[in-house]
Design a protein around this motif. Structure first.
Motif, short mmCIF file in Angstrom:
data_model
loop_
_atom_site.label_atom_id
_atom_site.label_comp_id
_atom_site.label_asym_id
_atom_site.label_seq_id
_atom_site.Cartn_x
_atom_site.Cartn_y
_atom_site.Cartn_z
N UNK A 1 0.84 -1.21 0.00
CA UNK A 1 0.00 0.00 0.00
C UNK A 1 0.87 1.26 0.00
N UNK A 2 2.04 1.17 0.63
CA UNK A 2 2.94 2.33 0.66
C UNK A 2 3.72 2.47 -0.64
N UNK A 3 4.04 1.36 -1.28
CA UNK A 3 4.93 1.39 -2.44
C UNK A 3 4.19 1.49 -3.78
N UNK A 4 3.02 0.87 -3.87
CA UNK A 4 2.28 0.85 -5.13
C UNK A 4 1.35 2.06 -5.17
N UNK A 5 1.74 3.08 -5.90
CA UNK A 5 0.96 4.31 -5.94
C UNK A 5 0.06 4.32 -7.16
N UNK A 6 -0.92 5.23 -7.16
CA UNK A 6 -1.90 5.28 -8.24
C UNK A 6 -1.36 5.94 -9.50
N UNK A 7 -0.21 6.60 -9.40
CA UNK A 7 0.36 7.24 -10.59
C UNK A 7 1.04 6.22 -11.49
N UNK A 8 1.93 5.40 -10.93
CA UNK A 8 2.65 4.41 -11.73
C UNK A 8 1.85 3.14 -11.94
N UNK A 9 0.96 2.83 -11.02
CA UNK A 9 0.20 1.56 -11.10
C UNK A 9 -1.30 1.85 -10.94
N UNK A 10 -1.90 2.57 -11.89
CA UNK A 10 -3.28 3.03 -11.71
C UNK A 10 -4.30 1.89 -11.61
N UNK A 11 -4.06 0.77 -12.26
CA UNK A 11 -5.04 -0.32 -12.25
C UNK A 11 -4.73 -1.37 -11.18
N UNK B 1 12.23 8.47 -5.75
CA UNK B 1 13.07 9.24 -4.84
C UNK B 1 12.21 10.14 -3.95
N UNK B 2 11.17 10.76 -4.54
CA UNK B 2 10.28 11.62 -3.76
C UNK B 2 9.52 10.81 -2.72
N UNK B 3 9.04 9.62 -3.14
CA UNK B 3 8.32 8.77 -2.20
C UNK B 3 9.23 8.31 -1.06
N UNK B 4 10.47 8.02 -1.40
CA UNK B 4 11.43 7.63 -0.36
C UNK B 4 11.65 8.78 0.61
N UNK C 1 9.54 11.19 1.24
CA UNK C 1 8.32 11.32 2.03
C UNK C 1 8.32 10.30 3.17
N UNK C 2 8.68 9.07 2.86
CA UNK C 2 8.71 8.04 3.91
C UNK C 2 9.73 8.38 4.98
N UNK C 3 10.86 8.93 4.56
CA UNK C 3 11.87 9.33 5.55
C UNK C 3 11.35 10.45 6.44
N UNK C 4 10.66 11.41 5.82
CA UNK C 4 10.11 12.52 6.61
C UNK C 4 9.00 12.03 7.54
N UNK C 5 8.17 11.11 7.03
CA UNK C 5 7.12 10.55 7.89
C UNK C 5 7.73 9.80 9.06
N UNK C 6 8.82 9.07 8.80
CA UNK C 6 9.49 8.35 9.89
C UNK C 6 10.09 9.34 10.89
N UNK C 7 10.69 10.41 10.34
CA UNK C 7 11.25 11.43 11.23
C UNK C 7 10.15 12.07 12.08
N UNK C 8 8.96 12.28 11.46
CA UNK C 8 7.84 12.86 12.19
C UNK C 8 7.38 11.91 13.29
#
Length: 352
Positions: free
Chosen positions: A213-223, A318-321, A323-330
């Motif tokens: 759910x965290x890795x498969x986004x709707x932009x690259x994998x819409x279906x 890279x952006x998703x990574x 984001x995950x780093x920032x979420x972890x930091x938060x």
């Protein structure tokens, strides 16, 4: 002792002078090659050599089979084997011949092509399951040995009541055999991964759904994204291979397609009626798809667009990574804040 067919290779007599000359391995398979003289003190035969090789392959896979390994298991020198089998390629063909020597169920009366084809497919699948190394034997051409031709004959027998012509019947068997080989290969590979502990999905375990759910986004994998979000993909990815559900579902859908074609052929008036109405001629459909594929793979604009898409994908990852780093930091900051508040409260209580 491994489960090998009880039937042996054909008895080999002197070559028939009326037969065209066959390659040594085919002559051995058909029993028309001249046998070498027997070793007086200890008998060695083609049958014993092939049986030993099959036992090794059943236990260790095809990679474990070599002329030296087989000779050692029989208590003979490697060179002694070459008096009977001229090369490892010849040995592989004879091994396959023994493994494929399968008795198919009797024909249905009245004829029921779908039930008989289903039985043919399931029996073939079980053969590959008993001798999975057969899947690794290189396919070098059309079946030309007795056992492989008997299997083809059994498949053609199942289609005896259909209006398909000769080419359509053979193509139907090839289609079904391709599905069975793929299913058997998947079954074997999943079993090996499970045994070796190399199944990546199994390694992630219960957390696979959350990770996807965290890795498969709707932009690259819409279906794919909605399926991942519902948890369907993770549940399917971690389930074990099931004969009745996984093999059976695909087999029945393949038979559905054949049934539709058989019905269309019947409606068209049989094998001599020409093209089947409503079916795109395979030459046209395949040629069009090949032409499209060639255009896409050679077109400079397509290549440039693909390169831009790959670069965009990289930036997204890279952006998703980040984001995950920032979420972890938060999360870490919030945890530290909670711990600091708890510590301050404990100090205040001690100071009172």
């Amino acid at each position: 002792m491994t489960d090998t067919p009880e039937t042996d290779l054909p008895e080999t007599d002197l070559p028939d002078p009326d037969l065209p000359e066959l390659p040594p391995r085919l002559a051995l398979a058909w029993g028309v090659a001249e046998r070498p003289e027997r070793v007086p003190r200890r008998e060695l035969s083609i049958e014993r050599i092939v049986e030993a090789a099959v036992e090794i392959a059943d236990a260790e896979g095809l990679a474990g089979v070599s002329m030296a390994r087989v000779a050692k298991s029989l208590g003979f020198t490697t060179m002694s084997l070459y008096r009977y089998v001229t090369s490892k390629d010849d040995l592989l063909l004879l091994m396959q011949e023994v493994a494929l020597d399968l008795e198919f169920p009797p024909a249905h009366e009245p004829a029921d092509w779908r039930a008989e084809l289903r039985e043919w497919a399931v029996f073939t699948f079980e053969l590959f399951r008993r001798h999975p190394w057969v899947l690794d034997v290189p396919v070098t051409g059309a079946p030309v040995t007795p056992a492989s031709l008997r299997a083809l004959d059994a498949g053609l027998r199942a289609l005896r009541s259909t209006p398909l012509d000769d080419a359509e019947k053979i193509a139907t068997i090839l289609l079904l055999n391709g599905y069975v080989r793929n299913a058997a290969g998947l079954d074997r590979d999943l079993a090996q991964a499970n045994t070796a502990g190399t199944d990546a999905a199994a390694e992630v375990g219960p957390g696979l759904a959350d990770a996807l759910r965290m890795l498969v986004d709707e932009v690259r994998f819409p279906y794919l994204r909605p399926i991942v979000e519902r948890g369907t993909y993770a549940a399917y990815g971690t389930s074990t291979f099931d004969d009745e559900e996984d093999v059976g579902w695909g087999l029945e859908r393949t038979l559905d397609g054949i049934a539709a074609y058989v019905a269309a052929r019947e409606a068209a008036g049989g094998p001599d009626a020409g093209a089947v109405p409503g079916c795109v001629p395979e030459e046209e459909g395949v040629a069009e798809a090949l032409a499209l594929a060639q255009r896409y793979t050679s077109d400079a604009k397509v290549k440039k667009a693909a390169a831009r898409r790959k670069e965009a994908d990289k930036r997204v990852r890279e952006a998703q990574k980040r984001v995950r780093e920032l979420e972890k930091a938060l999360r870490d900051s919030r945890k530290a804040e909670v711990e600091a508040v708890r510590a301050a409260r404990e100090r205040a209580e001690r100071d009172r």
